[in-house]
Enzyme design. Structure first.
Site, short mmCIF file in Angstrom:
data_model
loop_
_atom_site.label_atom_id
_atom_site.label_comp_id
_atom_site.label_asym_id
_atom_site.label_seq_id
_atom_site.Cartn_x
_atom_site.Cartn_y
_atom_site.Cartn_z
N ARG A 88 23.12 -5.54 7.51
CA ARG A 88 21.75 -5.12 7.17
C ARG A 88 21.17 -4.26 8.29
O ARG A 88 20.43 -3.32 8.05
CB ARG A 88 20.86 -6.37 7.00
CG ARG A 88 21.17 -7.17 5.74
CD ARG A 88 20.39 -8.46 5.76
NE ARG A 88 18.96 -8.24 5.88
CZ ARG A 88 18.17 -8.89 6.73
NH1 ARG A 88 18.65 -9.81 7.53
NH2 ARG A 88 16.88 -8.63 6.78
N GLU B 171 -3.16 -4.48 -8.58
CA GLU B 171 -2.27 -3.86 -7.59
C GLU B 171 -2.47 -2.35 -7.58
O GLU B 171 -2.53 -1.71 -6.54
CB GLU B 171 -0.80 -4.17 -7.91
CG GLU B 171 -0.43 -5.63 -7.78
CD GLU B 171 1.07 -5.87 -7.97
OE1 GLU B 171 1.89 -5.02 -7.57
OE2 GLU B 171 1.42 -6.92 -8.54
N ASP C 197 6.35 -11.38 4.44
CA ASP C 197 5.06 -11.58 3.75
C ASP C 197 3.96 -12.13 4.65
O ASP C 197 3.00 -12.73 4.17
CB ASP C 197 5.23 -12.52 2.53
CG ASP C 197 6.06 -11.90 1.43
OD1 ASP C 197 6.09 -10.65 1.35
OD2 ASP C 197 6.68 -12.64 0.66
N ASN D 296 2.98 -3.27 2.52
CA ASN D 296 3.65 -3.83 1.34
C ASN D 296 2.59 -4.34 0.37
O ASN D 296 1.49 -4.71 0.77
CB ASN D 296 4.54 -5.00 1.77
CG ASN D 296 5.26 -5.65 0.61
OD1 ASN D 296 5.80 -4.96 -0.26
ND2 ASN D 296 5.28 -6.97 0.57
N GLY E 102 8.59 0.97 -10.38
CA GLY E 102 7.87 2.01 -9.65
C GLY E 102 6.45 2.26 -10.11
O GLY E 102 5.90 3.34 -9.87
N SER E 103 5.80 1.27 -10.74
CA SER E 103 4.44 1.53 -11.21
C SER E 103 3.46 1.64 -10.03
O SER E 103 2.50 2.41 -10.09
CB SER E 103 3.98 0.46 -12.20
OG SER E 103 3.77 -0.77 -11.56
N GLU F 205 8.30 -11.37 10.15
CA GLU F 205 8.25 -12.58 9.34
C GLU F 205 7.81 -12.19 7.92
O GLU F 205 6.73 -11.63 7.74
CB GLU F 205 7.23 -13.54 9.96
CG GLU F 205 7.49 -14.99 9.64
CD GLU F 205 6.34 -15.88 10.11
OE1 GLU F 205 6.20 -16.98 9.57
OE2 GLU F 205 5.59 -15.43 10.98
N LEU G 53 13.33 -6.49 5.20
CA LEU G 53 13.55 -5.55 6.30
C LEU G 53 14.03 -6.32 7.53
O LEU G 53 13.58 -7.43 7.80
CB LEU G 53 12.27 -4.81 6.65
CG LEU G 53 11.52 -4.06 5.54
CD1 LEU G 53 10.47 -3.14 6.15
CD2 LEU G 53 12.45 -3.26 4.66
N HIS H 137 2.09 -7.37 -2.47
CA HIS H 137 2.69 -8.63 -2.89
C HIS H 137 1.84 -9.22 -4.01
O HIS H 137 0.61 -9.26 -3.89
CB HIS H 137 2.75 -9.59 -1.69
CG HIS H 137 3.38 -10.90 -2.03
ND1 HIS H 137 4.76 -11.04 -2.13
CD2 HIS H 137 2.86 -12.11 -2.30
CE1 HIS H 137 5.03 -12.29 -2.45
NE2 HIS H 137 3.90 -12.96 -2.56
C1 GAR Z 1 4.96 -5.57 -8.09
O1 GAR Z 1 4.35 -6.59 -8.83
C2 GAR Z 1 4.94 -5.91 -6.61
O2 GAR Z 1 3.77 -6.57 -6.22
C3 GAR Z 1 6.14 -6.81 -6.50
O3 GAR Z 1 7.11 -6.20 -7.32
C4 GAR Z 1 6.46 -5.51 -8.37
C5 GAR Z 1 6.96 -4.10 -8.38
O4 GAR Z 1 6.45 -3.42 -9.48
N1 GAR Z 1 6.58 -6.92 -5.15
C6 GAR Z 1 7.07 -8.05 -4.65
O5 GAR Z 1 7.23 -9.07 -5.28
C7 GAR Z 1 7.45 -7.96 -3.17
N2 GAR Z 1 7.67 -9.26 -2.65
P1 GAR Z 1 6.51 -1.85 -9.55
O6 GAR Z 1 7.98 -1.46 -9.29
O7 GAR Z 1 6.11 -1.51 -10.94
O8 GAR Z 1 5.58 -1.29 -8.50
#
Ligand code: GAR
Length: 215
Positions: A76, A185, A156, A118, A23-24, A154, A104, A120
């Site tokens: 799902r 990020e 990403d 999102n 969750g950062s 689709e 999703l 990535h």
């Molecule tokens: C992050 O690096 C995010 O970009 C990645 O998961 C991590 C979550 O970190 N997401 C993916 O790979 C989605 N395909 P966080 O929980 O600390 O935010």
């Protein structure tokens, strides 16, 4: 030039964050909201994992949290229908996927078109999917980074809102590269949400234009 297919609203927004882990990114968005940089409130933090550390932090921070157990749903589609209900009930404007490790369904993507974003940890369209920092190292690219994009059915592949670039160093491991990317990020995700509710994001075809001022 392609026709405008979407212009983000200039308003005080209602945000839901979906996460499955640490969750950062959620916390980076929350801090930006607290500082008043983002004209929005986080109205819901939802997870598919009961013990996601991000969910615990949200609860401790006094936000509304919801754990939806995938095991209680047979498909799902059924799971995502429950999500749609929860999100609609709270009149959410924007869903931010922040390390939400569940693909999703098209039903959910279509229900909130241009209302799901999102983050990535790679420069899309390179390296979609999982373990992408290791894939970038193994491929031998000199630069990687992160991408904030709209979510489309689709995986990403939705329109790109913001990207940031970091170098890939010769002695990088998956962990060191991931850490360097994560710093970026935490900058571009809150910035994308800020632009969104500033009415400054316009989609033409599959290109996103950042407007100088909100409409
Ligand atoms: C992050 O690096 C995010 O970009 C990645 O998961 C991590 C979550 O970190 N997401 C993916 O790979 C989605 N395909 P966080 O929980 O600390 O935010």
């Amino acid at each position: 030039m392609d026709d405008i297919v979407f212009r983000s609203p200039r308003k005080r927004g209602r945000v839901a964050v979906f996460l499955s882990g640490r969750g950062s990114n959620f916390m980076a968005i929350r801090e930006a909201v607290r500082r008043g940089d983002i004209d929005a409130d986080i109205r819901l933090v939802l997870s598919n994992k009961a013990d996601a550390p991000g969910l615990v932090k949200a609860r401790e921070g006094g936000l509304e949290t919801l754990f939806l157990d995938p095991k209680l749903f047979t498909t799902r589609e059924e799971y995502d229908r429950a999500i749609i209900e929860e999100v609609e009930r709270r009149r959410i404007d924007l869903i931010c996927l922040a390390g939400y490790m569940k693909v999703l369904t098209p039903g959910l993507c279509d229900a909130f078109k241009h209302r799901i974003v999102n983050i990535h940890p790679a420069l899309l369209p390179s390296f979609p999917g999982l373990h992408v920092q290791q894939k970038a190292i193994d491929w031998g690219v000199r630069f990687s980074g992160c991408t904030v994009h709209f979510v489309a059915a689709e995986v990403d592949m939705g329109p790109i809102i913001l990207q940031a670039v970091v170098p890939v160093l010769q002695d990088d491991t998956e962990e060191t590269l991931a850490a360097r990317i994560l710093v970026e990020e935490h900058k571009i995700y809150p910035e994308a949400v800020r632009l969104y509710f500033g009415g400054r994001i316009e989609v033409r075809g599959r290109r996103v234009f950042i407007l100088e001022t909100g409409a």
